[in-house]
Write a protein that holds these residues in place. Structure first.
Motif, PDB file in Angstrom:
ATOM      1  N   LEU A  65      13.289  -5.893 -26.683  1.00  0.00           N
ATOM      2  CA  LEU A  65      14.209  -4.831 -25.825  1.00  0.00           C
ATOM      3  C   LEU A  65      13.745  -4.518 -24.491  1.00  0.00           C
ATOM      4  N   LEU A  66      12.486  -3.948 -24.611  1.00  0.00           N
ATOM      5  CA  LEU A  66      11.652  -3.642 -23.416  1.00  0.00           C
ATOM      6  C   LEU A  66      11.624  -4.852 -22.569  1.00  0.00           C
ATOM      7  N   ASP A  67      11.250  -6.030 -23.027  1.00  0.00           N
ATOM      8  CA  ASP A  67      10.957  -7.068 -22.072  1.00  0.00           C
ATOM      9  C   ASP A  67      12.574  -7.580 -21.326  1.00  0.00           C
ATOM     10  N   LEU A 121      14.726  -5.349 -20.723  1.00  0.00           N
ATOM     11  CA  LEU A 121      15.165  -4.398 -19.765  1.00  0.00           C
ATOM     12  C   LEU A 121      14.551  -4.705 -18.370  1.00  0.00           C
ATOM     13  N   ALA A 122      13.068  -4.997 -18.737  1.00  0.00           N
ATOM     14  CA  ALA A 122      11.953  -5.447 -17.655  1.00  0.00           C
ATOM     15  C   ALA A 122      12.702  -6.494 -16.707  1.00  0.00           C
ATOM     16  N   HIS A 123      12.910  -7.757 -17.232  1.00  0.00           N
ATOM     17  CA  HIS A 123      13.546  -8.836 -16.748  1.00  0.00           C
ATOM     18  C   HIS A 123      14.940  -8.763 -15.966  1.00  0.00           C
ATOM     19  N   SER A 124      16.007  -7.735 -16.548  1.00  0.00           N
ATOM     20  CA  SER A 124      16.986  -7.577 -16.051  1.00  0.00           C
ATOM     21  C   SER A 124      17.224  -6.362 -14.971  1.00  0.00           C
ATOM     22  N   GLY A 125      15.762  -5.647 -14.680  1.00  0.00           N
ATOM     23  CA  GLY A 125      15.826  -4.708 -13.800  1.00  0.00           C
ATOM     24  C   GLY A 125      16.603  -3.289 -14.187  1.00  0.00           C
ATOM     25  N   ILE A 126      16.762  -3.201 -15.568  1.00  0.00           N
ATOM     26  CA  ILE A 126      17.348  -1.892 -15.892  1.00  0.00           C
ATOM     27  C   ILE A 126      16.246  -0.714 -16.255  1.00  0.00           C
ATOM     28  N   GLU A 127      16.441   0.406 -15.569  1.00  0.00           N
ATOM     29  CA  GLU A 127      15.324   1.384 -15.987  1.00  0.00           C
ATOM     30  C   GLU A 127      16.150   2.267 -17.140  1.00  0.00           C
ATOM     31  N   TYR A 128      15.083   2.890 -17.727  1.00  0.00           N
ATOM     32  CA  TYR A 128      15.634   3.692 -18.887  1.00  0.00           C
ATOM     33  C   TYR A 128      14.989   4.937 -18.652  1.00  0.00           C
ATOM     34  N   GLN A 129      15.377   6.101 -19.123  1.00  0.00           N
ATOM     35  CA  GLN A 129      15.144   7.625 -19.012  1.00  0.00           C
ATOM     36  C   GLN A 129      14.304   7.937 -20.380  1.00  0.00           C
ATOM     37  N   GLN A 130      15.161   7.382 -21.306  1.00  0.00           N
ATOM     38  CA  GLN A 130      14.463   7.869 -22.709  1.00  0.00           C
ATOM     39  C   GLN A 130      14.923   6.704 -23.818  1.00  0.00           C
TER      40      GLN A 130
END
Length: 303
Positions: free
Chosen positions: A273-275, A277-286
């Motif tokens: 999931l973290l990978d 998010l990184a590849h999609s340019g989606i930042e998470y707050q929590q």
């Protein structure tokens, strides 16, 4: 050591069953949350534990003793939701009086009053009257009175209701600091606050009281990740989650939130999931693993 035992405990007011027949056993330890909607029976249950009202049926034991036993005098402290301070007396006079009622001598009562005021960071306000203090400070004074005599069990009914965030944080910190020697049962509508403080949960609804079994980490064959995004990209992320082989489904409360369920046997899903998010340019707050207490209690999608 046993903290609380209820056997077939019930309370009715006329034809209304405020607390239905309850069997419960709790041992001393970490703080306990009491959660339920308005009118569910929380105050009735607290009033029974404090012996303010008599049960319609059944028995209660606190600290291994019957509720009316003189052996538990001074071993239980309480903060009722509607507690008030006397506007004519100083803070230290009021707390000293309450200490005297517990058997302290006059000099020892004053010292005990100053001790508990020190615990809530109000020792310098000891000679002030309630109207000279803020609402949050008065709430901390009322909390202090529940700690007089170092009771083994402390019952707190909405201890942070109506107070500002700073005073609420101070009260939470005190509970955490005192929990090594006192067991707290805390009733509150602030579930997020209770989740920070309590590992054990009692849930009451329509007079039915039961101990909630915490299942944060998984729900049967599914494990859960709760993610709050920095921007409104929940739909975008949802569309891409199907790339992950163990993904099952996702639910959303708002455009920045997703509750992601995946195969509990997959141990590397969080890294995948973290990978993504990184590849999609989606930042998470929590991002946290497991269901929140609110979702455990109220989500219809639990499975």
């Amino acid at each position: 050591m046993s903290l609380l035992e209820c056997q077939n405990l019930s309370k009715s007011f006329g034809t209304v069953e405020a607390l239905k027949s309850t069997n419960l056993h709790l041992d001393k330890g970490s703080p306990i949350a009491l959660i339920g909607p308005n009118g569910a029976g929380k105050t009735t249950f607290f009033s029974l534990l404090c012996n303010y009202i008599q049960a319609s049926s059944g028995d209660i034991k606190l600290l291994g003793e019957p509720i009316d036993s003189p052996k538990i005098q001074g071993r239980i402290g309480s903060l009722p939701q509607d507690a008030q301070l006397d506007r004519e007396l100083s803070i230290v006079q009021q707390l000293s009086f309450l200490a005297r009622l517990q058997g302290f001598s006059s000099a020892a009562a004053t010292q005990e009053a100053l001790r508990v005021l020190g615990l809530v960071d109000l020792a310098e306000s000891a000679d002030k009257k309630p109207q000279q203090l803020s609402h949050g400070m008065n709430k901390r004074v009322l909390f202090a009175q529940a700690l007089i005599g170092d009771p083994e069990l402390v019952l707190l009914d909405e201890p942070t209701a109506g107070v500002d965030p700073n005073n609420a944080r101070l009260i939470r910190n005190i509970i955490e600091q005192q929990s090594h020697k006192q067991t707290f049962i805390i009733s509150s509508h602030n579930i997020a606050e209770l989740e920070k403080l309590c590992q054990r949960v009692l849930y009451i609804e329509q007079g039915v009281l039961q101990e909630h079994q915490n299942h944060q980490s998984d729900t049967g064959s599914s494990a859960v990740i709760d993610i709050e995004l920095c921007q409104e990209q929940a739909e975008q992320l949802h569309q891409q989650l199907s790339r992950l082989p163990s993904f099952q489904r996702a639910d959303s409360r708002n455009p920045r939130h997703l509750l992601i369920r995946y195969d509990a046997k997959e141990k590397g899903f969080d890294r995948q999931l973290l990978d993504l998010l990184a590849h999609s340019g989606i930042e998470y707050q929590q991002l946290k693993k497991g269901l929140s207490l609110e979702d455990q209690l109220f989500s219809e999608s639990n499975s």
